[in-house]
Write a protein that holds these residues in place. Sequence first.
Motif, short mmCIF file in Angstrom:
data_model
loop_
_atom_site.label_atom_id
_atom_site.label_comp_id
_atom_site.label_asym_id
_atom_site.label_seq_id
_atom_site.Cartn_x
_atom_site.Cartn_y
_atom_site.Cartn_z
N GLU A 174 0.60 -1.55 -0.19
CA GLU A 174 0.07 -0.03 0.25
C GLU A 174 0.68 0.88 0.37
O GLU A 174 0.25 1.91 -0.86
CB GLU A 174 -0.75 0.19 0.79
CG GLU A 174 -1.88 -0.83 0.84
CD GLU A 174 -1.43 -2.22 1.40
OE1 GLU A 174 0.01 -2.09 1.84
OE2 GLU A 174 -2.96 -3.10 2.06
N VAL A 175 1.90 0.92 1.09
CA VAL A 175 2.74 2.14 1.14
C VAL A 175 3.51 2.79 -1.07
O VAL A 175 3.45 3.99 -0.45
CB VAL A 175 3.51 2.50 2.13
CG1 VAL A 175 4.87 1.77 1.83
CG2 VAL A 175 3.62 3.29 2.47
N ALA A 176 3.34 2.00 -1.42
CA ALA A 176 4.35 1.99 -2.28
C ALA A 176 3.90 3.11 -3.56
O ALA A 176 2.81 3.37 -3.80
CB ALA A 176 4.81 0.21 -3.56
N THR A 177 4.83 3.84 -4.16
CA THR A 177 4.27 5.08 -4.85
C THR A 177 4.22 4.74 -6.31
O THR A 177 3.38 5.17 -7.15
CB THR A 177 5.45 6.49 -4.34
OG1 THR A 177 6.59 5.65 -4.53
CG2 THR A 177 5.21 7.03 -3.38
N SER A 178 5.33 3.98 -6.48
CA SER A 178 5.53 3.18 -7.81
C SER A 178 5.65 1.31 -7.87
O SER A 178 6.51 1.42 -6.97
CB SER A 178 6.23 3.73 -8.70
OG SER A 178 6.02 5.17 -9.19
N ILE A 179 4.74 0.68 -8.01
CA ILE A 179 4.88 -0.89 -9.15
C ILE A 179 6.49 -0.95 -9.79
O ILE A 179 4.97 -1.17 -10.34
CB ILE A 179 3.82 -1.18 -8.28
CG1 ILE A 179 3.23 -1.28 -6.35
CG2 ILE A 179 4.05 -3.24 -7.93
CD1 ILE A 179 1.96 -1.57 -5.87
N VAL A 180 7.00 -1.65 -10.23
CA VAL A 180 7.81 -1.63 -10.98
C VAL A 180 7.27 -2.75 -11.14
O VAL A 180 8.30 -3.91 -10.69
CB VAL A 180 8.84 -1.05 -11.15
CG1 VAL A 180 9.44 -2.01 -12.80
CG2 VAL A 180 9.06 0.44 -10.38
N VAL A 181 6.35 -3.33 -12.03
CA VAL A 181 6.58 -5.11 -12.56
C VAL A 181 7.44 -4.91 -14.64
O VAL A 181 7.75 -4.39 -15.05
CB VAL A 181 5.61 -5.34 -13.79
CG1 VAL A 181 4.66 -6.38 -14.14
CG2 VAL A 181 3.96 -5.16 -12.75
N VAL A 182 8.87 -6.58 -13.55
CA VAL A 182 9.79 -6.28 -15.04
C VAL A 182 9.65 -7.51 -15.48
O VAL A 182 9.58 -8.47 -15.29
CB VAL A 182 10.54 -6.66 -14.33
CG1 VAL A 182 12.04 -6.62 -14.59
CG2 VAL A 182 10.95 -5.74 -13.09
N THR A 183 9.89 -7.07 -17.32
CA THR A 183 9.60 -8.13 -17.84
C THR A 183 10.25 -8.01 -19.39
O THR A 183 10.97 -7.57 -19.13
CB THR A 183 7.90 -8.56 -18.14
OG1 THR A 183 7.94 -9.25 -19.63
CG2 THR A 183 7.58 -7.11 -19.89
N THR A 184 9.98 -9.29 -19.85
CA THR A 184 11.44 -9.36 -20.68
C THR A 184 10.10 -9.70 -22.21
O THR A 184 9.23 -9.71 -21.57
CB THR A 184 12.30 -10.63 -20.83
OG1 THR A 184 11.35 -11.44 -20.97
CG2 THR A 184 13.00 -10.27 -19.45
N GLN A 185 10.85 -9.89 -23.17
CA GLN A 185 9.53 -10.07 -24.34
C GLN A 185 9.57 -11.51 -24.90
O GLN A 185 8.74 -11.42 -25.30
CB GLN A 185 10.30 -9.58 -25.61
CG GLN A 185 10.26 -8.12 -26.05
CD GLN A 185 11.52 -7.48 -27.00
OE1 GLN A 185 13.29 -7.44 -26.28
NE2 GLN A 185 11.06 -7.54 -28.24
N GLU A 186 9.98 -12.26 -24.12
CA GLU A 186 9.61 -13.76 -24.09
C GLU A 186 7.84 -13.79 -23.87
O GLU A 186 7.44 -13.50 -22.91
CB GLU A 186 10.19 -14.65 -23.39
CG GLU A 186 12.39 -14.75 -23.26
CD GLU A 186 12.69 -15.19 -22.47
OE1 GLU A 186 12.99 -15.98 -22.17
OE2 GLU A 186 12.87 -14.98 -20.93
N LEU A 187 7.22 -14.78 -24.74
CA LEU A 187 5.83 -15.26 -24.45
C LEU A 187 5.74 -15.34 -23.08
O LEU A 187 4.76 -14.48 -22.46
CB LEU A 187 5.69 -15.74 -25.40
CG LEU A 187 3.67 -16.21 -26.03
CD1 LEU A 187 3.37 -14.89 -26.27
CD2 LEU A 187 4.01 -17.30 -26.67
N PRO A 188 6.17 -15.97 -22.43
CA PRO A 188 5.98 -16.82 -20.77
C PRO A 188 5.59 -15.89 -19.87
O PRO A 188 4.99 -15.28 -19.07
CB PRO A 188 7.21 -18.37 -20.67
CG PRO A 188 7.53 -18.21 -21.90
CD PRO A 188 7.53 -17.13 -22.70
#
Length: 379
Positions: free
Chosen positions: A256-270
């Motif tokens: 809740e306290v997070a100002t930003s939640i950064v979801v980290v991905t690559t381009q791979e399909l899964p």
Amino acid sequence: MSLKITVVGSTDRELEGVVRSCGAVPSLVPLTQLPALAQATSQPADVLVVDLRGQGSVPPALSAFRRQHATTGILIVAKTLDPDLILAAMRAGANEWVAEPITHAELDAAITRITAHQTSPAVSQTLAFVGVKGGVGTTSLAVNVATVLSRIATSGALMIDLQVSRGDAALYLGVEPRFSVADALDNIHKLDDAFFRSLVVRGASRLDLLAAPEAGGAARLDASRVRALLDFTSKQFEYVVVDVPRTDPGALDALEVATSIVVVTTQELPAVRSAASMAARLRQRYSKDRVLVVMTRLDKESEISREDVERVLGAPVAFTFPSDYRTAMAALNKGKPVVLSNHSSLAASFERFGRLVAGLQIEKTAPPSGWLTRMTGRK
Ligand SMILES: Nc1ncnc2c1ncn2[C@@H]1O[C@H](COP(=O)(O)OP(=O)(O)O)[C@@H](O)[C@H]1O
Ligand SMILES: [Mg+2]
């Protein structure tokens, strides 16, 4: 952690004694070492006490030091309050000065003014990083952003490695922690500033790390304890960067306290598929504009383009980072974040992203869509 004070250029044991009487154990270095301390890679103290009593002028290395280490307090010790010397010292970035006779009261008051300024964050940002699968580069990104922010921060930056079963932020930062986030969570009701500072270890460029436990294990996180920890740290540090385990609800539900939640991905399909469900889940749990997706290890030749990824996500990719395995690996082997040792485009992108995220706080009143547009460069 107690206050770190470095005394530069003093041959006077009395000065050392007065610094000790202010509650700090100073390290003493000759003036000839000031250029070395001014290097970006040196680990600066909280306060630099520069003894200019034997000098006719301010050494040029002082402004070099200030340029590299914006947050270290600089206290000048002078023979007299010579206005020319004081002006030159101020121009070089000094914060405070004391003149002979050097008394405990005066030195203590000067140090207190410096640290009071350093230790009360007016605003705090907590940035949570969640990888959509192992190995995409989440910890590398989090460690580098934390390092960038620690150099921008005026009142401290902290990285929390919540990967309690196998966190490796300490390896990336080249530090050997004695305590861990498990100690903080176990003692959450006793947490105060002094205790907390004894649990963290300081890395390069003033970044404090609350590390994952060394032994690891199958421990699950308790959401209410994690929430209390993040609440506490947001009051102590200007920036808090959290490496969040993607499979632990005790962490994912406590942001809740997070100002930003950064979801980290690559381009791979899964990875893209996991990113879509992870981002959707987080957007539902927290407000939509706090969750952003970034893409690491960018492969321009990939069949899956950024646009494809955005279509699957139903949202823009906020930032991309180039693929550079050699640079990323060398940094890990050295235990030194890429942004501290390298002028690669990977380092530049970490730096830019860190500064952009930090800039969000300054433009707090701007609507979320505004900064998202700014980050992605598109409407
Ligand atoms: N941008 C990048 N390009 C190429 N390799 C990278 C990049 N970022 C990280 N790596 C490498 O990928 C591996 C996993 O990185 P790490 O940050 O530990 O991932 P995660 O935390 O997602 O498991 C490491 O060997 C690291 O050096
Ligand atoms: Mg990791």
